[in-house]
Design a protein around this motif. Structure first.
Motif, PDB file in Angstrom:
ATOM      1  N   SER A 105       0.835  -1.198   0.000  1.00 37.53           N
ATOM      2  CA  SER A 105       0.000   0.000   0.000  1.00 37.53           C
ATOM      3  C   SER A 105       0.867   1.244   0.000  1.00 37.53           C
ATOM      4  O   SER A 105       2.066   1.195   0.306  1.00 37.53           O
ATOM      5  N   GLN A 106       0.233   2.349  -0.357  1.00 30.13           N
ATOM      6  CA  GLN A 106       0.908   3.639  -0.332  1.00 30.13           C
ATOM      7  C   GLN A 106      -0.110   4.679   0.118  1.00 30.13           C
ATOM      8  O   GLN A 106      -1.196   4.794  -0.453  1.00 30.13           O
ATOM      9  N   ALA A 107       0.239   5.413   1.162  1.00 30.30           N
ATOM     10  CA  ALA A 107      -0.625   6.486   1.658  1.00 30.30           C
ATOM     11  C   ALA A 107      -0.196   7.803   1.009  1.00 30.30           C
ATOM     12  O   ALA A 107       0.923   7.932   0.506  1.00 30.30           O
ATOM     13  N   PHE A 108      -1.096   8.788   1.033  1.00 23.10           N
ATOM     14  CA  PHE A 108      -0.781  10.090   0.458  1.00 23.10           C
ATOM     15  C   PHE A 108      -1.605  11.171   1.143  1.00 23.10           C
ATOM     16  O   PHE A 108      -2.674  10.904   1.696  1.00 23.10           O
ATOM     17  N   ALA A 109      -1.097  12.389   1.110  1.00 24.16           N
ATOM     18  CA  ALA A 109      -1.823  13.559   1.610  1.00 24.16           C
ATOM     19  C   ALA A 109      -1.295  14.792   0.896  1.00 24.16           C
ATOM     20  O   ALA A 109      -0.082  14.979   0.778  1.00 24.16           O
ATOM     21  N   TYR A 110      -2.218  15.593   0.382  1.00 28.71           N
ATOM     22  CA  TYR A 110      -1.877  16.824  -0.321  1.00 28.71           C
ATOM     23  C   TYR A 110      -2.730  17.959   0.229  1.00 28.71           C
ATOM     24  O   TYR A 110      -3.901  17.757   0.561  1.00 28.71           O
ATOM     25  N   VAL A 111      -2.157  19.141   0.289  1.00 25.49           N
ATOM     26  CA  VAL A 111      -2.858  20.329   0.779  1.00 25.49           C
ATOM     27  C   VAL A 111      -2.781  21.406  -0.295  1.00 25.49           C
ATOM     28  O   VAL A 111      -1.722  21.609  -0.902  1.00 25.49           O
ATOM     29  N   ALA A 112      -3.902  22.093  -0.515  1.00 26.64           N
ATOM     30  CA  ALA A 112      -3.944  23.217  -1.448  1.00 26.64           C
ATOM     31  C   ALA A 112      -4.410  24.464  -0.702  1.00 26.64           C
ATOM     32  O   ALA A 112      -5.146  24.368   0.288  1.00 26.64           O
ATOM     33  N   TYR A 113      -3.966  25.601  -1.177  1.00 30.24           N
ATOM     34  CA  TYR A 113      -4.358  26.900  -0.611  1.00 30.24           C
ATOM     35  C   TYR A 113      -4.919  27.729  -1.763  1.00 30.24           C
ATOM     36  O   TYR A 113      -4.237  27.939  -2.774  1.00 30.24           O
ATOM     37  N   ASN A 114      -6.176  28.150  -1.624  1.00 31.67           N
ATOM     38  CA  ASN A 114      -6.867  28.902  -2.673  1.00 31.67           C
ATOM     39  C   ASN A 114      -6.729  28.240  -4.047  1.00 31.67           C
ATOM     40  O   ASN A 114      -6.481  28.899  -5.058  1.00 31.67           O
ATOM     41  N   GLY A 115      -6.878  26.914  -4.058  1.00 28.54           N
ATOM     42  CA  GLY A 115      -6.892  26.167  -5.312  1.00 28.54           C
ATOM     43  C   GLY A 115      -5.533  25.836  -5.897  1.00 28.54           C
ATOM     44  O   GLY A 115      -5.456  25.228  -6.961  1.00 28.54           O
ATOM     45  N   GLN A 116      -4.449  26.196  -5.220  1.00 25.59           N
ATOM     46  CA  GLN A 116      -3.096  25.917  -5.719  1.00 25.59           C
ATOM     47  C   GLN A 116      -2.408  24.884  -4.825  1.00 25.59           C
ATOM     48  O   GLN A 116      -2.529  24.960  -3.603  1.00 25.59           O
ATOM     49  N   ASP A 117      -1.683  23.938  -5.431  1.00 19.11           N
ATOM     50  CA  ASP A 117      -0.910  22.983  -4.645  1.00 19.11           C
ATOM     51  C   ASP A 117      -0.036  23.741  -3.660  1.00 19.11           C
ATOM     52  O   ASP A 117       0.565  24.761  -4.017  1.00 19.11           O
ATOM     53  N   PHE A 118       0.030  23.237  -2.437  1.00 18.87           N
ATOM     54  CA  PHE A 118       0.689  23.974  -1.366  1.00 18.87           C
ATOM     55  C   PHE A 118       1.727  23.121  -0.651  1.00 18.87           C
ATOM     56  O   PHE A 118       2.891  23.457  -0.588  1.00 18.87           O
ATOM     57  N   LEU A 119       1.280  21.969  -0.105  1.00 16.77           N
ATOM     58  CA  LEU A 119       2.158  21.037   0.610  1.00 16.77           C
ATOM     59  C   LEU A 119       1.725  19.615   0.306  1.00 16.77           C
ATOM     60  O   LEU A 119       0.576  19.360  -0.043  1.00 16.77           O
ATOM     61  N   SER A 120       2.654  18.691   0.489  1.00 17.00           N
ATOM     62  CA  SER A 120       2.301  17.279   0.447  1.00 17.00           C
ATOM     63  C   SER A 120       2.991  16.600   1.624  1.00 17.00           C
ATOM     64  O   SER A 120       3.959  17.118   2.176  1.00 17.00           O
ATOM     65  N   PHE A 121       2.459  15.448   1.993  1.00 18.43           N
ATOM     66  CA  PHE A 121       2.999  14.704   3.130  1.00 18.43           C
ATOM     67  C   PHE A 121       3.673  13.453   2.614  1.00 18.43           C
ATOM     68  O   PHE A 121       3.056  12.646   1.930  1.00 18.43           O
ATOM     69  N   ASN A 122       4.946  13.293   2.929  1.00 20.93           N
ATOM     70  CA  ASN A 122       5.676  12.086   2.573  1.00 20.93           C
ATOM     71  C   ASN A 122       5.469  11.080   3.709  1.00 20.93           C
ATOM     72  O   ASN A 122       6.044  11.237   4.786  1.00 20.93           O
ATOM     73  N   THR A 123       4.644  10.082   3.462  1.00 20.98           N
ATOM     74  CA  THR A 123       4.303   9.129   4.518  1.00 20.98           C
ATOM     75  C   THR A 123       5.430   8.153   4.820  1.00 20.98           C
ATOM     76  O   THR A 123       5.425   7.523   5.866  1.00 20.98           O
ATOM     77  N   ASP A 124       6.392   8.038   3.921  1.00 25.05           N
ATOM     78  CA  ASP A 124       7.514   7.136   4.181  1.00 25.05           C
ATOM     79  C   ASP A 124       8.389   7.628   5.325  1.00 25.05           C
ATOM     80  O   ASP A 124       8.861   6.847   6.142  1.00 25.05           O
ATOM     81  N   ASN A 125       8.612   8.948   5.373  1.00 21.86           N
ATOM     82  CA  ASN A 125       9.472   9.482   6.433  1.00 21.86           C
ATOM     83  C   ASN A 125       8.793  10.566   7.269  1.00 21.86           C
ATOM     84  O   ASN A 125       9.451  11.288   8.004  1.00 21.86           O
ATOM     85  N   ALA A 126       7.473  10.675   7.140  1.00 22.35           N
ATOM     86  CA  ALA A 126       6.663  11.602   7.947  1.00 22.35           C
ATOM     87  C   ALA A 126       7.183  13.040   7.879  1.00 22.35           C
ATOM     88  O   ALA A 126       7.374  13.700   8.886  1.00 22.35           O
ATOM     89  N   THR A 127       7.383  13.520   6.650  1.00 19.87           N
ATOM     90  CA  THR A 127       7.806  14.905   6.473  1.00 19.87           C
ATOM     91  C   THR A 127       6.850  15.625   5.527  1.00 19.87           C
ATOM     92  O   THR A 127       6.259  15.015   4.630  1.00 19.87           O
ATOM     93  N   TRP A 128       6.732  16.919   5.747  1.00 24.59           N
ATOM     94  CA  TRP A 128       5.899  17.779   4.894  1.00 24.59           C
ATOM     95  C   TRP A 128       6.791  18.413   3.839  1.00 24.59           C
ATOM     96  O   TRP A 128       7.832  18.982   4.149  1.00 24.59           O
ATOM     97  N   LEU A 129       6.381  18.317   2.571  1.00 25.83           N
ATOM     98  CA  LEU A 129       7.164  18.807   1.450  1.00 25.83           C
ATOM     99  C   LEU A 129       6.476  20.015   0.818  1.00 25.83           C
ATOM    100  O   LEU A 129       5.249  20.026   0.674  1.00 25.83           O
ATOM    101  N   LEU A 130       7.261  20.980   0.397  1.00 28.60           N
ATOM    102  CA  LEU A 130       6.721  22.170  -0.257  1.00 28.60           C
ATOM    103  C   LEU A 130       6.295  21.850  -1.683  1.00 28.60           C
ATOM    104  O   LEU A 130       7.040  21.211  -2.420  1.00 28.60           O
ATOM    105  N   SER A 131       5.114  22.316  -2.069  1.00 31.85           N
ATOM    106  CA  SER A 131       4.685  22.248  -3.462  1.00 31.85           C
ATOM    107  C   SER A 131       4.926  23.597  -4.130  1.00 31.85           C
ATOM    108  O   SER A 131       4.996  23.693  -5.341  1.00 31.85           O
ATOM    109  N   GLN A 132       5.000  24.638  -3.318  1.00 28.87           N
ATOM    110  CA  GLN A 132       5.382  25.967  -3.787  1.00 28.87           C
ATOM    111  C   GLN A 132       6.273  26.577  -2.717  1.00 28.87           C
ATOM    112  O   GLN A 132       6.108  26.290  -1.538  1.00 28.87           O
ATOM    113  N   ASP A 133       7.221  27.349  -3.158  1.00 29.66           N
ATOM    114  CA  ASP A 133       8.185  27.911  -2.212  1.00 29.66           C
ATOM    115  C   ASP A 133       7.821  29.372  -1.939  1.00 29.66           C
ATOM    116  O   ASP A 133       8.247  30.275  -2.658  1.00 29.66           O
ATOM    117  N   THR A 134       7.000  29.561  -0.911  1.00 27.52           N
ATOM    118  CA  THR A 134       6.602  30.912  -0.504  1.00 27.52           C
ATOM    119  C   THR A 134       6.850  31.044   1.000  1.00 27.52           C
ATOM    120  O   THR A 134       7.047  30.044   1.688  1.00 27.52           O
TER     121      THR A 134
END
Length: 180
Positions: A105-134
């Motif tokens: 299995s593979q888990a996933f989590a993505y977050v968007a802000y005002n309709g734009q990709d914002f962050l994602s969650f790497n479930t393998d190492n429990a870290t939050w990754l930037l989708s945009q650098d602001t």
């Protein structure tokens, strides 16, 4: 085959004291249930979903949803105030798990802000990754990375609970899936 459960969340932050959240649970393209936006309880859309898990499991899932949403709303509002984010704004999340035919299995989590990709969650190492650098995305990433209880909840829900429950739901929903 490969099957995916997705939990979709849209939260509209009108101001610091009013947030409206909608949620939908999907197995492939089948709507399993939705979130009552006033009571944060589950409305089941398929007759076979509720009996798939014991009542106590659904109670636990609803309680975890309530805890998650309280923490999520608080965290987002706190960050919006800290970072001087103008209201209203929308936060969207999609999270879930994919179960492959070889039972991995593979888990996933993505977050968007005002309709734009914002962050994602790497479930393998429990870290939050930037989708945009602001400045805002780096701030939220740092807050989430340091909020270990929240990160551990997300990791547990989608690496363990999601997969275990999906295997059961797949058995109950087999006929509906075969019709698709």
């Amino acid at each position: 085959g490969t099957f995916t459960i997705r939990l979709l969340q849209t939260s509209i932050f009108q101001n610091t004291s009013f947030v409206e959240t909608e949620g939908l649970g999907m197995l492939e393209d089948i709507e399993l249930g939705s979130l009552d936006k006033h009571r944060w309880t589950i409305h089941f859309h398929q007759p076979w979903v509720r009996p798939a898990l014991p009542r106590g499991d659904w109670d636990t899932i609803e309680n975890m949803i309530k805890i998650y949403l309280q923490q999520f709303h608080h965290l987002i509002n706190e960050g919006a105030i800290q970072m001087d984010v103008p209201y209203p704004f929308v936060a969207q999340c999609v999270a879930g798990c994919k179960l492959f035919s070889n039972m991995t299995s593979q888990a996933f989590a993505y977050v968007a802000y005002n309709g734009q990709d914002f962050l994602s969650f790497n479930t393998d190492n429990a870290t939050w990754l930037l989708s945009q650098d602001t400045t805002l995305s780096r701030y939220v990433q740092a807050v989430l990375q340091n909020y270990t209880a929240f990160t551990e909840l997300v990791e547990f829900l989608f690496n363990d609970t999601c997969v275990d429950d999906m295997e059961i739901i797949l058995r109950y929903g087999k006929a509906a899936l075969e019709r698709k």
